[in-house]
Design a protein around this motif. Structure first.
Motif, PDB file in Angstrom:
ATOM      1  N   ALA A  17     -15.340   3.573   2.344  1.00  0.00           N
ATOM      2  CA  ALA A  17     -14.308   4.090   2.237  1.00  0.00           C
ATOM      3  C   ALA A  17     -13.647   4.292   3.708  1.00  0.00           C
ATOM      4  N   GLN A  18     -14.590   4.196   4.686  1.00  0.00           N
ATOM      5  CA  GLN A  18     -13.842   4.216   6.159  1.00  0.00           C
ATOM      6  C   GLN A  18     -13.473   2.968   6.491  1.00  0.00           C
ATOM      7  N   GLU A  19     -14.146   1.801   5.918  1.00  0.00           N
ATOM      8  CA  GLU A  19     -14.081   0.672   6.303  1.00  0.00           C
ATOM      9  C   GLU A  19     -12.449   0.034   5.473  1.00  0.00           C
ATOM     10  N   ILE A  20     -12.476   0.510   4.412  1.00  0.00           N
ATOM     11  CA  ILE A  20     -11.277   0.392   3.552  1.00  0.00           C
ATOM     12  C   ILE A  20      -9.790   0.684   4.328  1.00  0.00           C
ATOM     13  N   ALA A  21     -10.137   2.105   4.785  1.00  0.00           N
ATOM     14  CA  ALA A  21      -9.092   2.665   5.734  1.00  0.00           C
ATOM     15  C   ALA A  21      -8.714   1.968   6.868  1.00  0.00           C
ATOM     16  N   GLU A  22      -9.713   1.462   7.307  1.00  0.00           N
ATOM     17  CA  GLU A  22      -9.434   0.695   8.570  1.00  0.00           C
ATOM     18  C   GLU A  22      -8.776  -0.614   8.341  1.00  0.00           C
ATOM     19  N   LYS A  23      -9.255  -1.323   7.135  1.00  0.00           N
ATOM     20  CA  LYS A  23      -8.534  -2.695   6.592  1.00  0.00           C
ATOM     21  C   LYS A  23      -7.251  -2.219   6.291  1.00  0.00           C
ATOM     22  N   ILE A  24      -6.604  -1.156   5.719  1.00  0.00           N
ATOM     23  CA  ILE A  24      -5.440  -0.827   5.201  1.00  0.00           C
ATOM     24  C   ILE A  24      -4.503  -0.966   6.502  1.00  0.00           C
ATOM     25  N   GLN A  25      -4.930  -0.091   7.610  1.00  0.00           N
ATOM     26  CA  GLN A  25      -4.318  -0.145   8.648  1.00  0.00           C
ATOM     27  C   GLN A  25      -4.023  -1.383   9.399  1.00  0.00           C
ATOM     28  N   THR A  43      -9.613  -8.919   0.815  1.00  0.00           N
ATOM     29  CA  THR A  43     -10.726  -7.927   1.108  1.00  0.00           C
ATOM     30  C   THR A  43     -10.724  -6.435   0.690  1.00  0.00           C
ATOM     31  N   ILE A  44      -9.517  -5.709   0.880  1.00  0.00           N
ATOM     32  CA  ILE A  44      -9.285  -4.592   0.506  1.00  0.00           C
ATOM     33  C   ILE A  44      -9.323  -4.229  -1.037  1.00  0.00           C
ATOM     34  N   ARG A  45      -8.844  -5.250  -1.873  1.00  0.00           N
ATOM     35  CA  ARG A  45      -9.374  -4.936  -3.280  1.00  0.00           C
ATOM     36  C   ARG A  45     -10.799  -5.214  -3.613  1.00  0.00           C
ATOM     37  N   SER A  46     -11.468  -6.046  -2.999  1.00  0.00           N
ATOM     38  CA  SER A  46     -12.806  -6.061  -3.191  1.00  0.00           C
ATOM     39  C   SER A  46     -13.697  -4.711  -2.634  1.00  0.00           C
ATOM     40  N   LEU A  47     -13.286  -4.392  -1.772  1.00  0.00           N
ATOM     41  CA  LEU A  47     -13.947  -2.959  -1.156  1.00  0.00           C
ATOM     42  C   LEU A  47     -13.828  -1.948  -1.952  1.00  0.00           C
ATOM     43  N   THR A  95      -4.024   4.370  -3.478  1.00  0.00           N
ATOM     44  CA  THR A  95      -2.564   4.895  -3.309  1.00  0.00           C
ATOM     45  C   THR A  95      -1.793   4.057  -2.003  1.00  0.00           C
ATOM     46  N   SER A  96      -2.698   4.160  -0.904  1.00  0.00           N
ATOM     47  CA  SER A  96      -2.314   3.758   0.238  1.00  0.00           C
ATOM     48  C   SER A  96      -2.169   2.066   0.310  1.00  0.00           C
ATOM     49  N   TYR A  97      -2.995   1.432  -0.572  1.00  0.00           N
ATOM     50  CA  TYR A  97      -3.144   0.197  -0.681  1.00  0.00           C
ATOM     51  C   TYR A  97      -1.999  -0.310  -1.442  1.00  0.00           C
ATOM     52  N   LYS A  98      -1.675   0.539  -2.553  1.00  0.00           N
ATOM     53  CA  LYS A  98      -0.736   0.084  -3.551  1.00  0.00           C
ATOM     54  C   LYS A  98       0.774   0.184  -2.780  1.00  0.00           C
ATOM     55  N   ASN A  99       0.985   0.906  -1.698  1.00  0.00           N
ATOM     56  CA  ASN A  99       2.229   1.129  -1.000  1.00  0.00           C
ATOM     57  C   ASN A  99       2.386  -0.137  -0.393  1.00  0.00           C
ATOM     58  N   ASP A 100       1.455  -1.148  -0.304  1.00  0.00           N
ATOM     59  CA  ASP A 100       1.698  -2.406   0.472  1.00  0.00           C
ATOM     60  C   ASP A 100       2.474  -2.404   1.843  1.00  0.00           C
ATOM     61  N   GLY A 101       2.113  -1.260   2.531  1.00  0.00           N
ATOM     62  CA  GLY A 101       2.585  -0.969   3.986  1.00  0.00           C
ATOM     63  C   GLY A 101       3.953  -0.936   4.076  1.00  0.00           C
ATOM     64  N   THR A 102       4.748  -0.423   3.079  1.00  0.00           N
ATOM     65  CA  THR A 102       6.137   0.035   3.017  1.00  0.00           C
ATOM     66  C   THR A 102       6.573   1.006   3.755  1.00  0.00           C
ATOM     67  N   GLU A 103       5.569   2.089   3.816  1.00  0.00           N
ATOM     68  CA  GLU A 103       5.657   3.277   4.424  1.00  0.00           C
ATOM     69  C   GLU A 103       4.605   3.450   5.617  1.00  0.00           C
ATOM     70  N   PRO A 104       4.310   2.632   6.580  1.00  0.00           N
ATOM     71  CA  PRO A 104       3.303   2.465   7.414  1.00  0.00           C
ATOM     72  C   PRO A 104       3.136   3.781   8.048  1.00  0.00           C
ATOM     73  N   ASP A 105       3.924   4.352   8.836  1.00  0.00           N
ATOM     74  CA  ASP A 105       3.869   5.636   9.432  1.00  0.00           C
ATOM     75  C   ASP A 105       3.133   6.744   8.568  1.00  0.00           C
ATOM     76  N   VAL A 106       3.747   6.988   7.428  1.00  0.00           N
ATOM     77  CA  VAL A 106       3.100   8.144   6.481  1.00  0.00           C
ATOM     78  C   VAL A 106       1.849   7.436   6.110  1.00  0.00           C
ATOM     79  N   ILE A 107       1.480   6.406   5.632  1.00  0.00           N
ATOM     80  CA  ILE A 107       0.139   5.879   5.209  1.00  0.00           C
ATOM     81  C   ILE A 107      -0.801   6.162   6.583  1.00  0.00           C
TER      82      ILE A 107
END
Length: 236
Positions: A17-25, A43-47, A95-107
């Motif tokens: 879970a922590q690794e996914i959060a880092e990959k999303i960032q 990578t994120i989808r696989s994780l 949810t953060s992954y589906k946002n696809d980086g459109t709201e980076p600060d909020v994510i």
């Protein structure tokens, strides 16, 4: 003592879970800088899929452990809370992954500060206590095991007290039964004595009546004798 397989799996799931959060960032940073994030998305989808499978394994193992009484009810509830937190974390990451980086600060705020958006709290980023600060996974697990052992010892002591109280209750119940039997015997004895007393009273009344009749007969006989004597006396 051998490590608990469930706790080992839980630690590994937390790491994913922590690794996914880092990959999303990292993906969001790439998107903001114009770099390609395709590989990171894969990578994120696989994780995320791996995270879901491991959470399912945790739920199955926990259900089996609680149904077969391998762990206490208290420990089962504690582990269920951990699974619930993982499910919440999974939804946040999805949810953060589906946002696809459109709201980076909020994510980033949601992932790293506990989810200020819409008031969603992040249970993984609570302030660490003094007891666990600076400890590794193995040390935290050992500490948890010690706490569980202490809780089990407390439950055993409580069970001993309850057994003792049950024994005392049974002894009091037996004593009450014996006292009731004695009271029943006394009641029967009093009833028998009362019956005898009534019979004796009736007998005394009967004798008294007979004595009164005999006394009157004696008086009558004496009167007759006196009359006879008076009648004969002038003749002399």
């Amino acid at each position: 003592m051998a490590p608990d397989p469930w706790l080992s799996l839980y630690d590994a799931t937390c790491y994913i879970a922590q690794e996914i959060a880092e990959k999303i960032q990292e993906r969001n940073r790439c998107q903001r800088s114009g770099e390609s994030s395709t590989k990171l998305n894969v990578t994120i989808r696989s994780l995320l899929q791996n995270l879901k499978e491991r959470i399912d394994q945790l739920k199955d193992l926990l259900l089996r452990a609680t149904s077969t009484h391998q762990i206490t009810q208290l420990e089962g509830d504690r582990r269920q809370n951990l699974v619930d937190d993982l499910l919440t974390r999974q939804r946040q990451l999805q949810t953060s992954y589906k946002n696809d980086g459109t709201e980076p600060d909020v994510i980033r705020s949601s992932l790293m500060t506990g989810g200020v958006k819409r008031g969603v709290s992040n249970p993984w980023l609570l302030e660490e206590t003094e007891e666990t600060r600076g400890l590794g996974f193995d040390e935290i697990r050992q500490q948890q095991q010690r706490i569980i052992q202490e809780q089990d010892a407390g439950l055993d002591a409580l069970a001993t007290v309850l057994v003792r109280q049950k024994q005392m209750g049974q002894e009091i119940g037996n004593e009450l039964e014996e006292q009731n039997e004695i009271i029943d015997d006394l009641t029967n004895l009093v009833a028998n004595t009362d019956d005898k007393l009534r019979r004796q009273t009736r007998h005394v009344k009967t004798v008294d009546k007979k004595s009164t009749s005999c006394g009157m007969l004696v008086v009558i006989v004496l009167l007759l004798i006196a009359i006879a004597v008076v009648a004969v006396w002038p003749a002399h």
